[in-house]
Design a protein around this motif. Structure first.
Motif, PDB file in Angstrom:
ATOM      1  N   ALA A  43       7.467  25.334  10.427  1.00  0.00           N
ATOM      2  CA  ALA A  43       6.837  25.175   9.290  1.00  0.00           C
ATOM      3  C   ALA A  43       7.593  24.331   8.241  1.00  0.00           C
ATOM      4  CB  ALA A  43       6.198  26.401   8.524  1.00  0.00           C
ATOM      5  N   PRO A  44       7.024  23.514   7.423  1.00  0.00           N
ATOM      6  CA  PRO A  44       7.942  22.873   6.365  1.00  0.00           C
ATOM      7  C   PRO A  44       8.518  23.812   5.355  1.00  0.00           C
ATOM      8  CG  PRO A  44       5.622  21.937   6.701  1.00  0.00           C
ATOM      9  CD  PRO A  44       5.745  23.163   7.228  1.00  0.00           C
ATOM     10  N   GLU A  45       9.366  23.234   4.770  1.00  0.00           N
ATOM     11  CA  GLU A  45      10.292  24.048   3.621  1.00  0.00           C
ATOM     12  C   GLU A  45      10.389  23.281   2.316  1.00  0.00           C
ATOM     13  OE1 GLU A  45      14.084  25.564   5.482  1.00  0.00           O
ATOM     14  OE2 GLU A  45      13.653  23.863   6.747  1.00  0.00           O
ATOM     15  N   LEU A  46       9.914  23.947   1.364  1.00  0.00           N
ATOM     16  CA  LEU A  46      10.310  23.262  -0.127  1.00  0.00           C
ATOM     17  C   LEU A  46      11.644  22.916  -0.527  1.00  0.00           C
ATOM     18  CD1 LEU A  46       9.024  22.134  -2.679  1.00  0.00           C
ATOM     19  CD2 LEU A  46       9.046  24.513  -3.525  1.00  0.00           C
ATOM     20  N   LEU A  47      12.019  21.868  -0.735  1.00  0.00           N
ATOM     21  CA  LEU A  47      13.488  21.509  -1.215  1.00  0.00           C
ATOM     22  C   LEU A  47      13.518  21.164  -2.654  1.00  0.00           C
ATOM     23  CD1 LEU A  47      14.210  18.886   1.642  1.00  0.00           C
ATOM     24  CD2 LEU A  47      15.065  21.260   1.574  1.00  0.00           C
ATOM     25  N   VAL A  48      12.793  20.425  -3.081  1.00  0.00           N
ATOM     26  CA  VAL A  48      12.820  20.121  -4.630  1.00  0.00           C
ATOM     27  C   VAL A  48      11.241  19.989  -5.210  1.00  0.00           C
ATOM     28  CG1 VAL A  48      13.144  18.078  -5.987  1.00  0.00           C
ATOM     29  CG2 VAL A  48      15.053  18.846  -4.133  1.00  0.00           C
ATOM     30  N   TYR A  49      11.156  20.503  -6.148  1.00  0.00           N
ATOM     31  CA  TYR A  49       9.789  20.293  -7.148  1.00  0.00           C
ATOM     32  C   TYR A  49      10.192  19.668  -8.263  1.00  0.00           C
ATOM     33  CZ  TYR A  49      11.493  24.689  -9.328  1.00  0.00           C
ATOM     34  OH  TYR A  49      12.112  25.493 -10.119  1.00  0.00           O
ATOM     35  N   SER A  50       8.873  19.268  -8.835  1.00  0.00           N
ATOM     36  CA  SER A  50       8.943  18.494 -10.292  1.00  0.00           C
ATOM     37  C   SER A  50       9.988  17.404 -10.060  1.00  0.00           C
ATOM     38  CB  SER A  50       8.800  19.707 -11.297  1.00  0.00           C
ATOM     39  OG  SER A  50       7.883  20.530 -11.239  1.00  0.00           O
ATOM     40  N   GLY A  51      10.084  16.776  -9.150  1.00  0.00           N
ATOM     41  CA  GLY A  51      10.992  15.435  -9.236  1.00  0.00           C
ATOM     42  C   GLY A  51      12.606  15.947  -8.946  1.00  0.00           C
ATOM     43  N   SER A  52      13.024  17.016  -9.461  1.00  0.00           N
ATOM     44  CA  SER A  52      14.591  16.895  -9.504  1.00  0.00           C
ATOM     45  C   SER A  52      14.948  18.821  -9.854  1.00  0.00           C
ATOM     46  CB  SER A  52      15.106  16.358 -10.729  1.00  0.00           C
ATOM     47  OG  SER A  52      14.866  16.695 -12.105  1.00  0.00           O
TER      48      SER A  52
END
Lengths: 107, 120
Positions: A43-52
């Motif tokens: 499954a995917p993993e969140l790395l970065v949110y809201s641009g930076s």
């Protein structure tokens, strides 16, 4: 409809390289772009949110930048587990579109 | 530990219906929007639908609007996706995903997915 494009669509790199992936939106997104990594068969993993903003637990070699319509994800010192496909996603409108993905493989 | 466990996938005929469920645990369910994302075989990610924490607002991709219905039972910490008028292009691995906050589709935890195959 909002279109998200990514470049390149694929790239080959070596462990230790610096890699930059670009995501472009067809309209203004402020900084509402996220980046995910998907390893093969996982499954995917969140790395970065809201641009930076770096997601908790994500290594500091990952960084995101950009605003408006152009965004980038940079991986400093590519590691073996980073050979994967990367997706951007916009969360500015309520059609939460993903980009088509960028596959990073081993040179 | 946050856990999301999808169920309900399977083989269905074109035009048929299917209900997916996602059992959530390890976090305050009502504080988080929940999202379904799908991935057709060998293809990229496609956002399908999002429901806010209260369940009061829902969002759908144009490709499924009018055919899919997202819902949640906050008392049972369960997310659902009722899919009807299914088409071959709905064939995919469907992921349940937890939102970072009460609104929006920035998701920080994903389930393992459940496979839907639509065939004539």
């Amino acid at each position: 409809d909002i279109q998200m494009t990514q470049s390149p669509s694929s790239l080959s790199a070596s462990v230790g390289d610096i890699v930059t992936i670009t995501c472009r939106a067809s309209q203004y997104m402020s900084t509402y772009v996220n980046w995910y990594r998907q390893k093969p068969g996982k499954a995917p993993e969140l790395l970065v949110y809201s641009g930076s903003s770096l997601q908790s637990g994500v290594p500091s070699r990952f960084s995101g930048s950009g605003s408006g319509t152009e965004f980038s994800l940079t991986i400093n010192s590519l590691q073996p587990e980073d050979f994967a496909t990367y997706y951007c996603q916009q969360s500015y409108t309520t059609q939460f579109t993903f980009g088509p993905g960028t596959k990073v493989d081993i040179k | 530990e946050v856990q999301l466990l999808e169920s309900g996938g399977g083989l269905v005929q074109t035009g048929g219906s299917l209900r997916l469920s996602c059992a959530a645990s390890g976090f305050t369910f009502t504080n988080c929007a929940m999202t379904w994302v799908r991935q057709a075989p060998g293809k990229g990610l496609e956002w399908v639908s999002t429901i806010v924490g209260s369940g009061g607002t829902t969002y759908y991709a144009d490709s499924v609007k009018g055919r899919f219905t997202i819902s949640r039972d906050n008392s049972k910490t369960t997310l659902n996706l009722l899919m009807s008028s299914l088409r071959a292009e709905d064939t995919a691995l469907y992921y349940c995903a937890k939102g970072r906050g009460e609104f929006g589709a920035t998701v920080d935890v994903w389930g393992r997915g459940t496979t839907v195959t639509v065939s004539s």
